[in-house]
Design an enzyme around this catalytic site. Structure first.
Site, PDB file in Angstrom:
ATOM      1  N   ALA A 233      27.156 -70.118 -47.192  1.00  0.00           N
ATOM      2  CA  ALA A 233      27.756 -71.363 -47.674  1.00  0.00           C
ATOM      3  C   ALA A 233      29.265 -71.433 -47.491  1.00  0.00           C
ATOM      4  O   ALA A 233      29.819 -72.512 -47.324  1.00  0.00           O
ATOM      5  CB  ALA A 233      27.411 -71.568 -49.148  1.00  0.00           C
TER       6      ALA A 233
ATOM      7  N   GLY B  83      30.230 -59.237 -44.099  1.00  0.00           N
ATOM      8  CA  GLY B  83      29.542 -59.356 -45.369  1.00  0.00           C
ATOM      9  C   GLY B  83      29.933 -60.644 -46.050  1.00  0.00           C
ATOM     10  O   GLY B  83      30.884 -61.308 -45.634  1.00  0.00           O
TER      11      GLY B  83
ATOM     12  N   GLU C 272      30.301 -62.125 -50.121  1.00  0.00           N
ATOM     13  CA  GLU C 272      30.336 -61.626 -51.498  1.00  0.00           C
ATOM     14  C   GLU C 272      29.476 -62.446 -52.456  1.00  0.00           C
ATOM     15  O   GLU C 272      29.903 -62.738 -53.563  1.00  0.00           O
ATOM     16  CB  GLU C 272      31.787 -61.598 -51.978  1.00  0.00           C
ATOM     17  CG  GLU C 272      32.481 -62.984 -52.105  1.00  0.00           C
ATOM     18  CD  GLU C 272      33.214 -63.425 -50.844  1.00  0.00           C
ATOM     19  OE1 GLU C 272      32.882 -62.928 -49.749  1.00  0.00           O
ATOM     20  OE2 GLU C 272      34.125 -64.269 -50.956  1.00  0.00           O
TER      21      GLU C 272
ATOM     22  N   HIS D 239      34.884 -53.878 -50.152  1.00  0.00           N
ATOM     23  CA  HIS D 239      35.457 -55.219 -50.059  1.00  0.00           C
ATOM     24  C   HIS D 239      34.578 -56.249 -50.789  1.00  0.00           C
ATOM     25  O   HIS D 239      35.066 -57.020 -51.622  1.00  0.00           O
ATOM     26  CB  HIS D 239      35.627 -55.600 -48.587  1.00  0.00           C
ATOM     27  CG  HIS D 239      36.231 -56.949 -48.376  1.00  0.00           C
ATOM     28  ND1 HIS D 239      37.574 -57.141 -48.113  1.00  0.00           N
ATOM     29  CD2 HIS D 239      35.688 -58.183 -48.404  1.00  0.00           C
ATOM     30  CE1 HIS D 239      37.822 -58.428 -47.997  1.00  0.00           C
ATOM     31  NE2 HIS D 239      36.691 -59.089 -48.157  1.00  0.00           N
ATOM     32  N   GLU D 240      33.301 -56.250 -50.476  1.00  0.00           N
ATOM     33  CA  GLU D 240      32.414 -57.242 -51.112  1.00  0.00           C
ATOM     34  C   GLU D 240      32.327 -57.011 -52.616  1.00  0.00           C
ATOM     35  O   GLU D 240      32.304 -57.955 -53.398  1.00  0.00           O
ATOM     36  CB  GLU D 240      31.030 -57.226 -50.477  1.00  0.00           C
ATOM     37  CG  GLU D 240      31.007 -57.458 -48.960  1.00  0.00           C
ATOM     38  CD  GLU D 240      31.890 -58.599 -48.481  1.00  0.00           C
ATOM     39  OE1 GLU D 240      32.073 -59.579 -49.235  1.00  0.00           O
ATOM     40  OE2 GLU D 240      32.420 -58.526 -47.358  1.00  0.00           O
TER      41      GLU D 240
ATOM     42  N   HIS E  31      35.306 -58.365 -54.503  1.00  0.00           N
ATOM     43  CA  HIS E  31      35.250 -59.819 -54.724  1.00  0.00           C
ATOM     44  C   HIS E  31      34.621 -60.177 -56.076  1.00  0.00           C
ATOM     45  O   HIS E  31      34.789 -61.296 -56.559  1.00  0.00           O
ATOM     46  CB  HIS E  31      34.439 -60.490 -53.614  1.00  0.00           C
ATOM     47  CG  HIS E  31      35.246 -60.893 -52.416  1.00  0.00           C
ATOM     48  ND1 HIS E  31      36.374 -61.691 -52.507  1.00  0.00           N
ATOM     49  CD2 HIS E  31      35.074 -60.643 -51.091  1.00  0.00           C
ATOM     50  CE1 HIS E  31      36.849 -61.897 -51.276  1.00  0.00           C
ATOM     51  NE2 HIS E  31      36.091 -61.272 -50.403  1.00  0.00           N
TER      52      HIS E  31
ATOM     53  N   GLU F 102      41.188 -63.348 -50.682  1.00  0.00           N
ATOM     54  CA  GLU F 102      41.082 -62.290 -49.677  1.00  0.00           C
ATOM     55  C   GLU F 102      42.226 -61.280 -49.707  1.00  0.00           C
ATOM     56  O   GLU F 102      42.029 -60.118 -49.394  1.00  0.00           O
ATOM     57  CB  GLU F 102      40.942 -62.905 -48.282  1.00  0.00           C
ATOM     58  CG  GLU F 102      39.691 -63.777 -48.118  1.00  0.00           C
ATOM     59  CD  GLU F 102      38.374 -63.029 -48.334  1.00  0.00           C
ATOM     60  OE1 GLU F 102      38.397 -61.790 -48.452  1.00  0.00           O
ATOM     61  OE2 GLU F 102      37.320 -63.690 -48.394  1.00  0.00           O
TER      62      GLU F 102
ATOM     63  N   ASP G 138      37.755 -73.061 -41.655  1.00  0.00           N
ATOM     64  CA  ASP G 138      37.532 -71.746 -41.050  1.00  0.00           C
ATOM     65  C   ASP G 138      38.806 -71.205 -40.432  1.00  0.00           C
ATOM     66  O   ASP G 138      38.969 -70.002 -40.256  1.00  0.00           O
ATOM     67  CB  ASP G 138      36.454 -71.828 -39.966  1.00  0.00           C
ATOM     68  CG  ASP G 138      35.076 -71.984 -40.585  1.00  0.00           C
ATOM     69  OD1 ASP G 138      34.899 -71.575 -41.744  1.00  0.00           O
ATOM     70  OD2 ASP G 138      34.187 -72.523 -39.917  1.00  0.00           O
TER      71      ASP G 138
ATOM     72  N   TYR H 206      44.258 -62.133 -45.610  1.00  0.00           N
ATOM     73  CA  TYR H 206      43.728 -60.796 -45.914  1.00  0.00           C
ATOM     74  C   TYR H 206      44.839 -59.752 -45.955  1.00  0.00           C
ATOM     75  O   TYR H 206      45.113 -59.144 -46.982  1.00  0.00           O
ATOM     76  CB  TYR H 206      42.705 -60.375 -44.849  1.00  0.00           C
ATOM     77  CG  TYR H 206      41.386 -61.116 -44.904  1.00  0.00           C
ATOM     78  CD1 TYR H 206      41.282 -62.418 -44.438  1.00  0.00           C
ATOM     79  CD2 TYR H 206      40.244 -60.515 -45.395  1.00  0.00           C
ATOM     80  CE1 TYR H 206      40.071 -63.095 -44.459  1.00  0.00           C
ATOM     81  CE2 TYR H 206      39.028 -61.189 -45.422  1.00  0.00           C
ATOM     82  CZ  TYR H 206      38.946 -62.472 -44.953  1.00  0.00           C
ATOM     83  OH  TYR H 206      37.749 -63.140 -44.990  1.00  0.00           O
TER      84      TYR H 206
END
Ligand SMILES: [Zn+2]
Length: 650
Positions: free
Chosen positions: A186, A315, A317, A341-342, A345, A364, A419, A427
């Protein structure tokens, strides 16, 4: 999502390039997040001007979130693999924020709406609705005439087979090859392609869902999965904590479960299950270690879902159930920074959420910073330094490559695809900024600040200016001799990185530079290099530091000494294939083709196609792409057709 970094990367690499959808005009009327809108406004006043996007405005939703706020969603969907359609009903509970009675406008994309009913509680009757004009990036607004007292809205609908947020895989595209697979993605603006709703990160909702599937398959969601649920074709879910729409997620496949710890486990196809559980067995320790520093995990369980190789990111989150690419199962835990990382989150992003995609660095940058810290807690200092150094190099590469306006953390995305926000700027620049704060005030003090920050804004969506206002009341006030508000604003609102910013380095890497040089100078043979114990980080650093051009003899020597074309580590294989493409090293081309065909992770796929196009191998790139694309995610197809055929086809 994921991060761009190396492993972590998800998005970036992925999406970033990827291209999602949203875009343009100033659609939205939404007011600030559920957050201190007033402070946001104050803080922003110094920066707000016609030339700047308005803080707290989500330019990527068509929903009138200033008039209505959706509070809760009840979904009932049937998964039809034959027609590639999700079909059923979404019931929204809506809070009214105005005394007038404007239509309720929801975000949709390519949904077929059958009927809309509205009323109070379960007492609903059909009402008028209409779909507006489709915007190629934002989708189609669904306008619903609500009766004056109505607070419940039921929408009967089905998705389109090409829904941007849903990928349907044939059995042959899965690891087990017997059953089809479905997963959703999503973030940032694709929830609207499978649920009609206010698709903005500043609207938080709870949800319940009933998912009906073929009997042989299991459904899982970003909710309270029950590993013991009988495979009977009907699955019930509840997500009791309010989440933004981009965290709604569903997957359906021939999934089995294996616990890894008390609160952690893995869902995967059977053939991947044991390898995944072994690779990620430190997940429970990561969870415990993170809680000790940043406060309790608020989401009950933390499980991983291993996706088929076409997953376009590293990945995602999704709360309680991170979606993970299988390309990080390397056999030696070398790529598990992605899991850190995930998991991170769960604090930065899921608990404290960016109010719009302009504020993505709050998700991020914080997550990248936390990832490094978690890696240090579990794997020690050397790994920590190597991960940081690779991230820093990624950032430098991006800074060399991007227009100034896109080096700004609070990026202006008006009229653009969100995007495009997913670069190393949010990041790695975000993380470096936090690292500088840590260095200046001391780690313990900074950890306390973060702990308080996560508590203060828990379950809220906040803007860059909310963060700044909070920073001013806390660290900036406590450490006036160490921190400087002007410098903080420079980090956030200006391109590049401020002079004197920290430069993370790794001894393990510094040792490689002279070795590489000696080999390049012909003073040593590749076979003489002691690579014993090198992790993928060292391999990557060693290979990525090679000059643009190498001779055929040098390539053959490296390959013969280290078996690079056959490397089982996808990061190492990727670095090597980039070298092979740039230098037209034919012996690696069969692997290049199988790599591009077998993996849909954009972080790998896109740079390889781009390098092929840039080095005059466009026809070859197009041939491989056309063969591979049936197995790619729609986002991977979209971004790479842009790369290969040019923008107009994107
Ligand atoms: Zn991320």
């Amino acid at each position: 999502m994921m991060s761009r970094l190396l492993f972590t990367s998800l998005f970036v690499g992925a999406l970033a390039l990827a291209g999602g959808c949203a875009k343009s005009e100033p659609p939205n009327t939404s007011d600030g997040a559920d957050s201190p809108a007033s402070t946001a406004a104050d803080a922003d006043s110094q920066h707000a001007s016609a030339a700047m996007p308005e803080s707290g405005v989500d330019y990527h939703s068509l929903a009138n979130t200033g008039d209505y706020r959706v509070q809760h969603l009840d979904l009932d969907l049937t998964v039809d693999f034959e027609r590639k359609v999700l079909e059923g009903e979404a019931v929204l509970q809506v809070e009214r924020l105005t005394d007038e009675n404007p239509p309720l406008v929801l975000d949709t994309r390519d949904l077929e709406i059958e009927q809309v009913k509205a009323g109070q509680g379960g007492d609903m009757a059909p009402v008028k609705f209409r779909l507006g004009e489709k915007d190629s990036h934002l989708g189609t607004p669904l306008e619903i005439q609500l009766p004056p007292e109505a607070t419940s809205v039921s929408i009967a609908y089905r998705t389109s087979p090409g829904a941007s947020g849903v990928q349907w895989l044939e059995p042959r595209q899965t690891a087990g090859k017997k059953h089809p697979f479905l997963f959703t993605q999503a973030q940032p603006t694709h929830a609207r392609s499978f649920v009609p709703l206010q698709d903005s990160p500043q609207v938080r909702i709870t949800y319940k869902a009933t998912i009906r599937t073929p009997k042989a398959l299991r459904a899982v969601m970003s909710a309270n999965n029950d590993p013991k649920a009988e495979k009977d074709g009907v699955y019930e879910f509840e997500m009791p904590q309010p989440i933004p729409s981009y965290l709604i997620a569903l997957a359906v496949g021939d999934l089995e479960f294996k616990p890894m710890g008390e609160r952690t486990g893995v869902y995967a196809e059977k053939v991947l299950l044991d390898a995944a559980a072994k690779e990620f067995e430190d997940t429970e320790s990561m969870l415990e270690a993170t809680e000790k520093v940043y406060g309790p995990y608020r989401w009950d369980r933390y499980d991983l879902l291993i996706l088929p190789p076409s997953f376009p990111f590293g990945g995602m989150e999704n709360p309680r159930l991170s979606f993970i690419t299988p390309t990080v199962i390397a056999g030696d835990k070398s790529l598990v920074a992605l899991i850190a990382h995930e998991l991170a989150h769960s604090w930065s992003g899921n608990l404290v959420t960016n109010a719009s995609w302009r504020d993505l660095w709050l998700n991020e940058g914080f997550t990248t910073y936390l990832t490094n810290r978690i890696m240090q807690l579990i794997y020690g200092d050397e790994r920590y330094r190597m991960e940081m150094a690779l991230g820093y190099d990624d950032l430098q590469a991006d800074l060399a490559d991007r227009p100034d306006k896109d080096e700004i953390m609070a990026i202006d995305l008006r009229g653009r695809d969100p995007d495009e926000a997913f670069s190393n700027i949010p990041y790695e620049k975000g993380s470096l900024f936090l690292y500088e704060l840590e260095q200046k005030v001391g780690r313990e003090n900074f950890d306390r600040f973060l702990l308080n920050y996560f508590n203060h804004f828990s379950f809220q969506s906040i803007t860059t200016e909310d963060f700044l206002a909070y920073l001013e009341k806390t660290l900036l006030k406590q450490y006036p001799d160490k921190l400087d508000a002007a410098r903080v604003r420079q980090w956030i609102y200006e391109p590049g990185i401020p002079e004197g910013a920290p430069h993370p380095m790794s001894d393990a890497f510094s040792k490689l530079d002279p070795v590489r040089q000696q080999w390049l100078d012909g003073k040593i043979r590749a076979g003489d290099i002691d690579t014993q114990g090198w992790t993928f980080h060292q391999w990557k650093y060693f290979l990525d530091g090679m000059p643009e051009k190498l001779s055929a003899e040098q390539l053959r020597e490296l390959d013969a000494a280290f078996g690079l074309t056959e490397s089982k580590n996808n990061e190492v294989a990727f670095s090597w294939l980039m070298i092979a493409v740039r230098n037209d090293y034919q012996p690696a081309y069969a692997r290049l083709e199988s790599f591009l065909t077998g993996i849909g992770r954009n972080k790998f796929v896109r740079p390889l196609y781009r390098a092929m196009v840039e080095t005059g191998k466009k026809d070859e790139a197009a041939r491989i792409f056309e063969n591979a694309k049936a197995g790619y995610h729609p986002l991977t197809v979209k971004v790479n057709s842009r790369v290969i055929y040019g923008d107009e086809q994107g």
